[in-house]
Design a protein around this motif. Structure first.
Motif, PDB file in Angstrom:
ATOM      1  N   LEU A  92     -65.031  19.336 -13.865  1.00  0.00           N
ATOM      2  CA  LEU A  92     -64.873  20.698 -13.356  1.00  0.00           C
ATOM      3  C   LEU A  92     -63.580  21.321 -13.860  1.00  0.00           C
ATOM      4  CD1 LEU A  92     -65.930  23.006 -11.657  1.00  0.00           C
ATOM      5  CD2 LEU A  92     -64.846  21.933  -9.654  1.00  0.00           C
ATOM      6  N   ALA A  93     -62.489  20.553 -13.867  1.00  0.00           N
ATOM      7  CA  ALA A  93     -61.213  21.070 -14.376  1.00  0.00           C
ATOM      8  C   ALA A  93     -61.362  21.491 -15.836  1.00  0.00           C
ATOM      9  CB  ALA A  93     -60.111  20.026 -14.229  1.00  0.00           C
ATOM     10  N   ASP A  94     -62.005  20.660 -16.632  1.00  0.00           N
ATOM     11  CA  ASP A  94     -62.219  20.984 -18.052  1.00  0.00           C
ATOM     12  C   ASP A  94     -63.099  22.219 -18.227  1.00  0.00           C
ATOM     13  OD1 ASP A  94     -60.673  18.997 -19.272  1.00  0.00           O
ATOM     14  OD2 ASP A  94     -62.338  17.587 -19.386  1.00  0.00           O
ATOM     15  N   ILE A  95     -64.158  22.296 -17.441  1.00  0.00           N
ATOM     16  CA  ILE A  95     -65.123  23.389 -17.573  1.00  0.00           C
ATOM     17  C   ILE A  95     -64.543  24.730 -17.126  1.00  0.00           C
ATOM     18  CG2 ILE A  95     -67.279  24.274 -16.570  1.00  0.00           C
ATOM     19  CD1 ILE A  95     -68.324  21.363 -16.726  1.00  0.00           C
ATOM     20  N   LEU A  96     -63.793  24.726 -16.030  1.00  0.00           N
ATOM     21  CA  LEU A  96     -63.261  25.984 -15.517  1.00  0.00           C
ATOM     22  C   LEU A  96     -62.126  26.536 -16.373  1.00  0.00           C
ATOM     23  CD1 LEU A  96     -63.124  25.389 -11.655  1.00  0.00           C
ATOM     24  CD2 LEU A  96     -64.788  26.748 -12.937  1.00  0.00           C
ATOM     25  N   ALA A  97     -61.325  25.649 -16.968  1.00  0.00           N
ATOM     26  CA  ALA A  97     -60.111  26.070 -17.680  1.00  0.00           C
ATOM     27  C   ALA A  97     -60.434  26.702 -19.028  1.00  0.00           C
ATOM     28  CB  ALA A  97     -59.170  24.884 -17.863  1.00  0.00           C
ATOM     29  N   GLY A  98     -60.489  28.034 -19.025  1.00  0.00           N
ATOM     30  CA  GLY A  98     -60.664  28.761 -20.278  1.00  0.00           C
ATOM     31  C   GLY A  98     -59.355  28.902 -21.030  1.00  0.00           C
ATOM     32  N   PRO A 131     -67.805  28.691 -15.576  1.00  0.00           N
ATOM     33  CA  PRO A 131     -67.070  28.041 -16.659  1.00  0.00           C
ATOM     34  C   PRO A 131     -66.196  29.028 -17.445  1.00  0.00           C
ATOM     35  CG  PRO A 131     -69.284  27.174 -16.559  1.00  0.00           C
ATOM     36  CD  PRO A 131     -69.223  28.327 -15.578  1.00  0.00           C
ATOM     37  N   GLY A 132     -64.969  28.590 -17.717  1.00  0.00           N
ATOM     38  CA  GLY A 132     -64.052  29.332 -18.577  1.00  0.00           C
ATOM     39  C   GLY A 132     -63.276  30.461 -17.937  1.00  0.00           C
ATOM     40  N   VAL A 133     -63.469  30.762 -16.640  1.00  0.00           N
ATOM     41  CA  VAL A 133     -62.797  31.924 -16.045  1.00  0.00           C
ATOM     42  C   VAL A 133     -61.394  31.627 -15.521  1.00  0.00           C
ATOM     43  CG1 VAL A 133     -64.978  33.020 -15.392  1.00  0.00           C
ATOM     44  CG2 VAL A 133     -63.735  31.653 -13.703  1.00  0.00           C
ATOM     45  N   ALA A 134     -61.028  30.352 -15.442  1.00  0.00           N
ATOM     46  CA  ALA A 134     -59.759  29.991 -14.816  1.00  0.00           C
ATOM     47  C   ALA A 134     -58.694  29.624 -15.841  1.00  0.00           C
ATOM     48  CB  ALA A 134     -59.966  28.825 -13.854  1.00  0.00           C
ATOM     49  N   THR A 135     -57.460  29.645 -15.371  1.00  0.00           N
ATOM     50  CA  THR A 135     -56.312  29.194 -16.153  1.00  0.00           C
ATOM     51  C   THR A 135     -55.791  27.918 -15.504  1.00  0.00           C
ATOM     52  OG1 THR A 135     -55.707  31.442 -16.759  1.00  0.00           O
ATOM     53  CG2 THR A 135     -53.983  29.778 -16.936  1.00  0.00           C
ATOM     54  N   LEU A 136     -55.634  26.864 -16.310  1.00  0.00           N
ATOM     55  CA  LEU A 136     -55.035  25.630 -15.822  1.00  0.00           C
ATOM     56  C   LEU A 136     -53.535  25.855 -15.751  1.00  0.00           C
ATOM     57  CD1 LEU A 136     -55.264  22.609 -15.056  1.00  0.00           C
ATOM     58  CD2 LEU A 136     -55.072  22.094 -17.506  1.00  0.00           C
ATOM     59  N   ARG A 137     -52.988  25.928 -14.551  1.00  0.00           N
ATOM     60  CA  ARG A 137     -51.572  26.249 -14.349  1.00  0.00           C
ATOM     61  C   ARG A 137     -50.691  25.008 -14.283  1.00  0.00           C
ATOM     62  NH1 ARG A 137     -51.356  31.387 -15.002  1.00  0.00           N
ATOM     63  NH2 ARG A 137     -52.760  32.703 -13.838  1.00  0.00           N
ATOM     64  N   ASP A 138     -51.242  23.916 -13.753  1.00  0.00           N
ATOM     65  CA  ASP A 138     -50.438  22.707 -13.603  1.00  0.00           C
ATOM     66  C   ASP A 138     -51.365  21.507 -13.516  1.00  0.00           C
ATOM     67  OD1 ASP A 138     -48.166  21.132 -13.324  1.00  0.00           O
ATOM     68  OD2 ASP A 138     -47.737  21.749 -11.270  1.00  0.00           O
ATOM     69  N   TYR A 139     -50.796  20.358 -13.805  1.00  0.00           N
ATOM     70  CA  TYR A 139     -51.524  19.093 -13.739  1.00  0.00           C
ATOM     71  C   TYR A 139     -50.509  18.030 -13.374  1.00  0.00           C
ATOM     72  CZ  TYR A 139     -53.553  14.720 -15.316  1.00  0.00           C
ATOM     73  OH  TYR A 139     -53.993  13.430 -15.375  1.00  0.00           O
TER      74      TYR A 139
END
Length: 172
Positions: free
Chosen positions: A119-125, A159-167
């Motif tokens: 899910l993290a991979d799919i959402l992070a555009g 899918p792809g609408v989010a920005t990965l801000r931190d991990y």
């Protein structure tokens, strides 16, 4: 709350589980898992995100992870224990998040791999800084979490609408 306001999703994998002679759903945390869950809770509290809701799998290891992590929070969010998180695919998790009421701004989902990592991979555009590189390098080990944000209604999460801000992931 306007649907145009930014929303935050934190995807949090349960901490390290033990392997006693019980069903997978009933597996408890291992000693290391208890330590990592508390550390992840401190790191989540340090993000300063005011969580509106926690959505937690009903599996024993996720409930124990959440119980230890939330003790580190300045304020406990409403918690919903949801059996559909257990063994959910990324698509099933998106469908579940699409049900979130639009008056909630931030949701913490405590779940399992491979669904949480997928899910993290799919959402992070897109990604900020080195978050995507760190996640790619480490994978999504137990007690890891990813912070994603998007703008729009929860029903529009796809899918792809989010920005990965931190991990973040615990060190071995």
């Amino acid at each position: 709350m306007s649907v145009a306001e930014p929303r935050t999703i934190v995807l949090f994998r349960h901490a390290k589980a033990d392997w006693p002679q019980v069903t997978d759903h009933e597996r408890p945390l291992a000693d290391r898992g208890r330590k990592d869950a508390a550390e992840a809770g401190r790191r989540l509290a340090d993000t300063g995100i005011p969580f509106d809701q926690a959505l937690c799998s009903t599996a024993v290891r996720t409930r124990e992870t959440w119980k230890l992590a939330v003790q580190e929070f300045p304020q406990r969010p409403k918690t919903v224990y949801e059996e559909r998180v257990y063994e959910a695919s990324p698509g099933e998790l998106i469908a579940l998040l699409n049900e979130t009421p639009d008056d909630l701004r931030s949701v913490l989902l405590i779940g399992h791999n491979p669904g949480v990592h997928g899910l993290a991979d799919i959402l992070a555009g897109s990604a900020e800084g080195e978050a995507h590189e760190r996640m790619g390098r480490r994978g999504f080990p137990t007690a890891a979490f990813a912070v994603l944000s998007f703008t729009g209604s929860w029903k529009a999460l796809e899918p792809g609408v989010a920005t990965l801000r931190d991990y973040w992931a615990p060190t071995d």
